[in-house]
Design a protein around this motif. Structure first.
Motif, PDB file in Angstrom:
ATOM      1  N   LEU A 119      60.564 -27.018   3.352  1.00 55.24           N
ATOM      2  CA  LEU A 119      60.846 -26.169   4.498  1.00 55.24           C
ATOM      3  C   LEU A 119      62.039 -25.244   4.263  1.00 55.24           C
ATOM      4  O   LEU A 119      62.270 -24.344   5.071  1.00 55.24           O
ATOM      5  N   LYS A 140      57.315 -24.265   8.433  1.00 55.41           N
ATOM      6  CA  LYS A 140      56.300 -24.682   7.469  1.00 55.41           C
ATOM      7  C   LYS A 140      56.741 -24.245   6.071  1.00 55.41           C
ATOM      8  O   LYS A 140      57.732 -23.513   5.899  1.00 55.41           O
ATOM      9  N   CYS A 158      55.495 -17.373   5.533  1.00 51.33           N
ATOM     10  CA  CYS A 158      55.200 -18.789   5.705  1.00 51.33           C
ATOM     11  C   CYS A 158      53.705 -19.032   5.924  1.00 51.33           C
ATOM     12  O   CYS A 158      52.971 -18.141   6.353  1.00 51.33           O
ATOM     13  N   ASP A 160      52.378 -20.658   8.192  1.00 43.47           N
ATOM     14  CA  ASP A 160      52.019 -20.683   9.606  1.00 43.47           C
ATOM     15  C   ASP A 160      51.813 -19.280  10.179  1.00 43.47           C
ATOM     16  O   ASP A 160      51.603 -19.125  11.386  1.00 43.47           O
TER      17      ASP A 160
END
Length: 838
Positions: A119, A140, A158, A160
């Motif tokens: 992360l 994420k 990312c 996400d």
């Protein structure tokens, strides 16, 4: 020639799977990595076998290169640095607990950003791996990470679907924005890309949308500006700007590589190459390299077709943002907007010009019927309707066109208004203010502007930006506040707006309007007052909190102004000079005391030279910088009738330009700490541009003489003359700076530290004279008269420096000179004046 005829051959490099590549910045090498452990290093322009490095780990997913090394990130979580020449594994930069998905090396090669399934993004210093910055705001794992060209920002894509924008200017990175809807939501192992790819000018980046279009986002408010649409029918896997930003190459799962023109967002060429996963432009040549999922490398020379190669040959182009494709930066073209009046051209707007001669000729009607002089013999010139030659070839009895023009249409040339520290529009942005405190720059958003204020000392002040519906076109900045003004072209009155940086009340900024029909020509801001010179030649002075303090009319039409503490300086157009151009006149007054120190005196600008900037030094001395690159300071300006302009530096005579290899000019910023602070402009640039350039500083050097030519026979003599010239320049410079400091202390209540500084400066000048004395004594007795003259110029009244002068004469056995210096010592100690050589 068909595309098949120039189609490059694939070079098997790795086993099937993700294959990454990177050019070295100098373009000499291209490095590839893939799903196997081998690393390939190809020499550009050579068809031989590449160097193979077998020390690598398997599954290379990230790659970056400098001219000396390359860096690989792998699925096992390691990031290794390799030596480019030997291929040897040098050191482990960082280790992650989960697979590394992408890396990016900053343009200066000092930092590497590592994106992994963790992360946290790690930004590691290449030279010192213990220096690590952490980007911690992701929810994420990251798929991609990219530095902007200046290293100011890092963009994290990312899995996400969020794009994170970090500022890297601070020791601890700051999250600026978290953008949704900019990139796709993609797993880390997907072929499609969600990478944000920066335009080379650093003002925008491109991303691939789920609609298979490419969106362009600007750094101003981080919003979408343009879309490349209608290109691919499959998911986009990779995209890359050409080195000058004029072209964009993209590849997708539809098996095509597309070549786009960024100015018009149109497809210029399509190439059929399946399974392309990564591509990269050569830094300087017309060549594109790309890798496929089959593990192959293609080096496509002459990638841009011949008819489009002029686009690739252009200098760095502006990003295609802000209300239309921008013209070439070198041409600085912007056409009038449809919803704005074209005449008159508003003061804040740069005038539109045709792109080429074709645009001009294309607007002329009735050009179909004419006689063509195909062979250039001139028979079509001066032919009347009867086919006879007219007398147009004879001279006009009234004289030639230039003479008649001078008689009937001659106009004096005047100096246009100047706002110190500001630049003209280039593309859709410009600097409103550049000084040692920071910068103010604005971006044209068609219906409004966005203004950004950035500071060099972020511990003292925080950067800010705001939406500007007033379309401010002038600004000033200091440690206390920022000042703005506009000149509307819709009939609205001109506005002056001041915003303090700190306040102990709820609201302290203020805005005032000028009378209808009056516009601001130049602004100035000091610690005490705000000054505006206007189109009606009024000088309007306000306090920092908006109280009108003075209004009067200049004696000469206003050009510019500057301010420092209680002093203001105004400059205007004066009488015509011998070259048909107005001379510049300046006035200086102390507003608080209502004292005029200089009234309509001449600004010392040489013939054929323009005033480029005017400002006060950090100690309050007026300075000007002209278009010939000369910095001048105003000496003795506090005494009426005594002021004179003294050159402190001629940038054209600096040692860095002596070889003639460098082509550069200098944008003036300030005179502070007895140095000239400026921005170096390379090549033919006339103004600084974005991203924000670095400040440089140069020591003063009075233009006394040039270095004598160096010959083998007279090498010792040349060295001696150089030494004498260096001492002479230092002596003249020290005298000028000492004089400026004496004038400052004479007008203020000097503190003990200031008086001590004055004594130190006087001692430094005497030390220079002592060094000059030693040179003269070394040359022989025939130089004794000049040596005595040097001693007489010493300011020291205590006798210490004169005693040192006696010792210098003794050292070189100059007995006659020693006796005369002793006589001078006796007279000084007795308080007598020695006028023998005065």
């Amino acid at each position: 020639m068909s595309l098949d005829a120039i189609r490059p051959r694939g070079r098997p490099a790795h086993t099937p799977g993700i294959t990454v590549l990177a050019y070295t910045p100098n373009g000499k090498k291209v490095v590839t990595g893939g799903s196997n452990s081998a690393i390939r290093i190809y020499s550009v322009g050579q068809d031989g076998e590449p160097m193979t490095v077998d020390e690598g780990v398997e599954g290379h997913l990230g790659i970056g290169a400098t001219n000396d090394s390359f860096i690989m990130g792998a699925e096992d979580g390691t990031v290794w640095q390799y030596n480019l020449e030997s291929g040897r594994m040098d050191k482990l930069l960082v280790r992650c607990a989960l697979p590394v998905r992408d890396i990016d090396v900053s343009k200066d090669g000092e930092w590497v950003a590592v994106a992994s399934d963790e992360l946290t993004i790690k930004v590691v210093n290449v030279e010192d791996m213990t220096k690590v910055k952490y980007l911690r705001d992701q929810a994420k794992g990251a798929k991609h990470v990219t530095f902007d060209p200046t290293g100011r920002y890092v963009l994290v894509s990312c899995t996400d679907g969020f794009l994170y924008i970090y500022s890297m200017l601070e020791d601890e990175p700051q999250l600026l924005k978290k953008l949704d809807g900019v990139i796709r939501k993609l797993e880390a192992d997907k072929e499609a890309t969600s990478r944000a790819v920066w335009h080379p000018d650093g003002t925008a980046f491109a991303t691939a949308e789920a609609t298979r279009d490419i969106s362009i986002y600007s750094t101003a408010e981080w919003r979408k500006e343009k879309v490349f649409s209608g290109g691919h029918t499959g998911d986009i896997t990779t995209l890359s700007w050409s080195p000058n930003g004029a072209l964009l190459a993209t590849a997708a799962t539809d098996g095509q590589i597309l070549l786009w023109e960024t100015k018009s967002q149109t497809v210029l060429q399509r190439y059929d190459f399946p399974s392309v996963i990564n591509l990269s432009w050569h830094p300087t040549q017309n060549s594109l390299s790309f890798t496929t999922l089959d593990g192959e490398l293609f080096i496509h020379d002459d990638f841009v077709p011949k008819e489009y190669q002029p686009l690739l040959a252009k200098p760095l182009q502006a990003a295609p943002i802000y209300g239309g494709a921008l013209a070439e930066m070198s041409e600085n073209v912007m056409r009038p907007l449809a919803n704005r009046p074209k005449e008159p051209i508003p003061p804040r707007r740069r005038a539109g010009t045709p792109d080429s001669l074709d645009d001009i000729l294309g607007s002329v009607d009735g050009m179909d019927d004419f006689v063509e002089d195909d062979d250039g013999a001139g028979y079509a010139e001066g032919i009347n309707s009867f086919g006879k030659r007219t007398n147009d070839h004879l001279d006009d009895p009234r004289g030639h066109d230039a003479k008649r023009l001078m008689e009937s249409q001659w106009r004096p040339r005047v100096h246009l208004p100047i706002q110190p520290g500001s630049t003209p529009w280039k593309g859709s942005r410009r600097y409103l203010c550049l000084n040692l405190t920071g910068t103010i720059w604005t971006v044209d958003q068609e219906t409004h502007h966005t203004v950004t204020v950035e500071f060099y000392d972020r511990e003292l002040h925080r950067d800010f930006h705001f939406t500007d519906p007033y379309l401010y076109d002038k600004a000033c900045l200091n440690e206390h506040g920022s000042l703005f003004s506009n000149n509307p072209n819709d009939g609205s009155p001109a506005t002056i707006f001041y915003r303090p940086h700190e306040t102990w009340t709820t609201r302290a900024d203020w805005r005032t309007q000028l009378p209808q029909g009056e516009f601001v020509k130049a602004l100035a801001l000091s610690d005490s007052y705000i000054v505006a010179v206007t189109s009606k030649d009024y000088v309007r002075i306000y306090t920092l909190f908006g109280t009108p303090y003075k209004v009067y009319r200049q004696k000469s039409p206003a050009v510019t102004c500057a301010a420092w503490r209680d002093y203001i300086m105004t400059i205007g157009n004066g009488p015509l000079g011998g070259d048909g151009k107005t001379t510049l006149r300046y006035s200086i007054e102390n507003v608080k005391r209502d004292e005029i120190h200089q009234n309509e005196d001449v600004v010392a600008i040489s013939e054929g030279t323009e005033l480029q900037s005017v400002f006060f030094s950090d100690t309050g001395d007026p300075c000007i910088y002209d278009s010939n690159g000369v910095l001048l300071v105003l000496q003795h300006w506090r005494i009426q009738g005594q002021a004179r302009w003294v050159p402190l530096l001629d940038t054209r005579q600096m040692d860095r330009l002596a070889t003639g290899r460098k082509e550069e000019t200098y944008w003036p910023v300030a005179m502070a700490q007895e140095k000239f602070h400026c921005i170096i402009l390379k090549g033919g640039d006339r103004y600084p541009y974005f991203p924000r350039p670095l400040l440089s500083e140069f020591e003063f050097k009075i233009p006394i003489s040039t270095k004598p030519p160096k010959t083998n026979e007279e090498e010792d003599e040349t060295a001696e003359r150089n030494e004498i010239a260096r001492f002479e320049e230092s002596f003249v410079r020290g005298n000028i700076l000492l004089s400026l400091y004496q004038d400052l202390l004479s007008s203020t209540n000097a503190t003990a530290s200031q008086r001590a500084e004055l004594a130190r400066k006087e001692l430094e000048v005497d030390k220079l004279l002592l060094q000059m004395l030693a040179v003269e004594c070394r040359e022989g007795e025939e130089r004794g008269m000049k040596a005595l003259e040097i001693v007489q110029m010493m300011r020291d009244r205590s006798g210490k420096m004169l005693t040192a002068a006696v010792k210098v004469a003794q050292r070189y056995d100059r007995s006659v000179l020693e006796d005369k210096i002793r006589d001078l010592v006796d007279k000084r100690l007795m308080g007598e004046e020695d006028d023998e050589l005065a």
